[in-house]
Design an enzyme around this catalytic site. Structure first.
Site, mmCIF file in Angstrom:
data_model
loop_
_atom_site.group_PDB
_atom_site.id
_atom_site.type_symbol
_atom_site.label_atom_id
_atom_site.label_comp_id
_atom_site.label_asym_id
_atom_site.label_seq_id
_atom_site.Cartn_x
_atom_site.Cartn_y
_atom_site.Cartn_z
ATOM 1 N N HIS A 234 -32.708 -8.453 6.004
ATOM 2 C CA HIS A 234 -32.618 -9.238 7.425
ATOM 3 C C HIS A 234 -33.099 -8.195 8.484
ATOM 4 O O HIS A 234 -33.553 -9.118 9.707
ATOM 5 C CB HIS A 234 -31.088 -9.687 7.458
ATOM 6 C CG HIS A 234 -31.230 -10.917 8.581
ATOM 7 N ND1 HIS A 234 -32.017 -11.217 9.667
ATOM 8 C CD2 HIS A 234 -30.291 -11.984 8.486
ATOM 9 C CE1 HIS A 234 -31.690 -12.366 10.104
ATOM 10 N NE2 HIS A 234 -30.723 -12.759 9.546
ATOM 11 N N THR B 75 -33.627 -13.217 18.009
ATOM 12 C CA THR B 75 -32.692 -14.100 18.183
ATOM 13 C C THR B 75 -31.824 -14.239 19.281
ATOM 14 O O THR B 75 -31.419 -13.015 19.675
ATOM 15 C CB THR B 75 -32.101 -14.581 17.081
ATOM 16 O OG1 THR B 75 -31.482 -13.457 16.554
ATOM 17 C CG2 THR B 75 -32.895 -14.775 15.761
#
Length: 733
Positions: free
Chosen positions: A473, A593
């Site tokens: 990730h 994000t």
């Protein structure tokens, strides 16, 4: 040893008569072709730097400017207003060139300077256009004239086909939000979770924080924003991902599935051949920057493409305090794992990419290889699945030199990692729902040792031809990997295709060297099966309706699903929780994000009204939070308010719902919910939780989510018969 002999370019022996030198012209030819391929890539990168450096103009526009300047001078006019003459006076070659040559050279220098000035002006204009964000708040059917003009100008500037990174330097920088706005958004997000007394205490703490430590930290952020490309992304990568000392398997890595209802071939080696080829074709497009930059759907607004840079040839290496992402410019091989053994598979031959049929042939040779694993080799991958500190210690102690170092380097420098799984997965048999759950768990963690969780991504090819992907990730967020995986599946099934008997197309060069076994000399391995066994996954396709019917109700599909999640959680747990919905900030340069708190006072009122069948006026509020508090970990500062920020209200409020590609939950005592909207009539859901939490159950939550979706649709469509509990009277605002 056959592959070792084939890799030797020359051999020599010393005899009484002298040195006997034997050249392998085939090997030398391979070296030559590999060098040619490398230089072609260098030239391509240099050309792309020029093309994207002048975007939205083109390099050929220089010629147009130069001809225009020379033409006006030929007509006895001076477009430079005397600048060409001044340039001529300072030319270093003015004594060696004739008068006409000096004038020509001065005109070309002026043309170049004028051309560069025009390009800088165009790029500045493009950056200003991309900094306009009021279009987000326009009502459907009521677009302002300002936005209409902006759309026209943006289309005008985007007429030329851009390279993948053409927009990068024109994207605006992420602005630092005001500390007052950050605190206001935070208090609004926890309002439905706190009592009046707790909210008052939190408000007092927030005001105290703003007037003391908060303003000082805010100045640090503004200072960083002046010189950093993105004031938060590097801290996000380091402190959210790389400094985490817990396992990345399950807790951080996420996965992508194959087609649910279609399997292009049941031949494992063939599926691997096409999948590897499709991924390498995508890598070629990334390297040549031939991919069109991602855009906001239905618009010409580009998104940041920086996350594509470390997609391939990348690995996460463990450290004592923090991990490090390592990236290499190129790699000519992938590493394949099968039945406890690691193989290096070369994917280029003589400067060309192996055909899918040749890759299938190489993969089949691995499947047919009967050799057993080296001692400790079979479960070596478990080191990447467990805690980071033990892995860092083991790496330093046992993988710093010798054969272990060379083999580990091969894995880490590989383009990506491939697992040939000896299990069958997918929606098959008499229990498709249960099989789908097992398929999800297999992709998320496998056997804990048959994946290399540190690689940027690993692909898994199952015995029955199904495939999937597991991604690390820290280097990128799910939408970037989703685009890669969609391209791979589409290219595999519809572009490359298979023969009638399920094999890859093409011919095989029989002189290909076989895959190379990686050798190891390692101690007994550790295993992290307990962590994987704690994962409670439930995956289900919701086919009653999809975004098509939701849009007919004049509601955003995402808003519909989010309010359904709130209703499902309220019915499952009898209350609300702090909810994390991921939203991208890729409209800004190097954006990652942000957090959207979809559990708001309005959403809670709506859910209570639906359950109590009351009349209520509501509207949807989604407020992204700021990353202002990251700097605390660097400054070492602490405040009582920030301890409350981490744990607002009762422990039950720490549970979160996470919306990403497909991953696990954020909180150990909460749910992780991922969803993908498929076409017009289906939504795929993935629900995860921990068996160790007695209050959560993924299947139970899935049942509640189905009911919630049906009840809200019945409410909005005016069909009380479709509701499981009747309907409330809700008046939209």
């Amino acid at each position: 040893m056959a592959e070792a002999h084939q890799a030797v370019a020359f051999q020599f022996t010393i005899t009484p008569e002298g040195i006997d030198l034997q050249l392998s012209y085939q090997a030398l030819n391979q070296i030559y072709l590999s060098g040619v391929r490398s230089w072609k890539k260098r030239v391509s990168r240099m050309k792309n730097r020029v093309i994207k450096g002048v975007y939205p103009a083109s390099p050929s526009s220089w010629l147009f400017v130069a001809i225009a300047i020379l033409a006006t001078m030929y007509m006895q006019s001076d477009p430079s207003m005397g600048l060409i003459s001044k340039i001529q006076q300072h030319l270093p070659l003015r004594y060696t060139c004739g008068a006409q040559g000096q004038t020509m050279l001065s005109a070309l220098v002026f043309s170049t300077l004028l051309w560069l000035s025009l390009i800088l002006t165009l790029r500045l204009c493009l950056k200003l256009l991309l900094s306009y964000h009021r279009w987000m708040f326009e009502l459907h059917g009521k677009v302002s004239n300002t936005t209409k003009v902006w759309v026209s100008l943006l289309r005008l500037f985007s007429r030329r086909k851009p390279l993948l990174y053409s927009y990068q330097t024109s994207l605006p920088h992420l602005p630092v939000p005001a500390i007052k706005d950050t605190l206001s958004r935070y208090l609004e997000s926890v309002r439905p979770l706190l009592t009046d007394q707790e909210l008052k205490r939190m408000t007092d703490l927030a005001n105290d924080f703003e007037s003391t430590l908060g303003n000082r930290l805010q100045r640090y952020l503004k200072l960083k924003a002046l010189w950093a490309t993105n004031y938060v992304s590097d801290w996000w990568e380091e402190y959210i991902y790389l400094r985490g000392r817990g396992p990345i398997m399950v807790n951080s890595n996420y996965y992508g599935m194959d087609f649910l209802y279609v399997t292009p071939t049941t031949v494992q080696a063939a599926r691997a051949g096409n999948t590897i080829t499709a991924l390498l074709l995508y890598r070629r497009k990334v390297n040549k920057e031939e991919l069109t930059p991602s855009r906001v759907p239905g618009t010409d607004i580009p998104l940041c493409a920086a996350q594509c840079e470390r997609m391939f040839n990348t690995t996460r290496t463990p450290g004592a305090e923090t991990d490090v992402l390592q990236h290499w410019l190129d790699s000519d091989f992938v590493v394949v794992y099968h039945r406890g053994r690691y193989f290096r598979l070369w994917v280029y031959r003589g400067g060309r990419l192996l055909s899918p049929r040749e890759l299938e042939h190489q993969i089949q040779s691995i499947l047919d290889d009967p050799s057993p694993p080296f001692p400790g080799e079979e479960k070596l991958g478990a080191l990447t699945a467990g805690d980071r500190c033990p892995w860092a210690q083991m790496r330093k102690q046992f993988f710093s030199s010798g054969v272990n170092r060379r083999s580990l380097d091969a894995i880490e420098r590989a383009a990506f990692f491939v697992t040939l799984d000896d299990e069958e997965q997918g929606m098959k048999g008499d229990d498709p729902a249960g099989n789908l759950d097992r398929y999800a768990k297999s992709l998320l963690h496998g056997k804990c040792y048959d994946r290399w969780f540190d690689k940027s991504f690993s692909i898994v090819i199952y015995k029955n031809g199904k495939n999937g992907l597991n991604a690390e990730h820290s280097w990128a967020d799910a939408p970037t990997v989703a685009h890669l995986w969609e391209y791979t599946l589409a290219t595999d099934a519809f572009h490359l295709g298979y023969t009638q008997d399920g094999h890859c197309k093409g011919e095989v060069e029989r002189s290909l060297p076989p895959p190379q076994r990686l050798a190891w000399d390692i101690p007994p391995e550790e295993h992290t099966g307990a962590l994987a066994a704690d994962v409670d996954c439930h995956v289900f396709p919701f086919r009653e309706f999809g975004k098509g019917r939701i849009k007919k109700c004049r509601v955003s599909p995402d808003a519909f699903i989010q309010i359904s999640l709130q209703l499902a959680h309220y019915r499952d747990r009898g209350g609300f929780c702090l909810t994390y919905e991921a939203s991208m900030t890729r409209l800004f340069r190097e954006g990652r994000t942000e957090t959207v708190r979809s559990c708001s006072s309005e959403s809670c009122t709506f859910v209570k009204a639906l359950e109590g069948r009351e009349l209520v006026t509501f509207f949807k509020v989604k407020q992204p939070e700021s990353s202002t508090f990251f700097i605390l970990k660097i400054s070492g500062a602490s405040l009582h308010f920030l301890m409350w920020v981490k744990k607002p209200g009762e422990p039950g409020c720490e549970m979160k719902l996470m919306v990403t590609f497909v991953s696990s939950q954020v909180a150990d005592d909460g749910y992780g919910v991922s969803y993908i909207i498929v076409g017009e009539d289906m939504i795929n859901f993935h629900v995860s939780s921990k068996y160790s939490c007695s209050e959560t159950d993924s299947r139970r939550f899935g049942v509640q989510l189905r009911k919630a979706l049906q009840d809200i649709m019945a409410l909005l469509s005016g069909d009380p018969k479709g509701s499981s509990k009747g309907s409330a009277q809700v008046q939209p605002k």
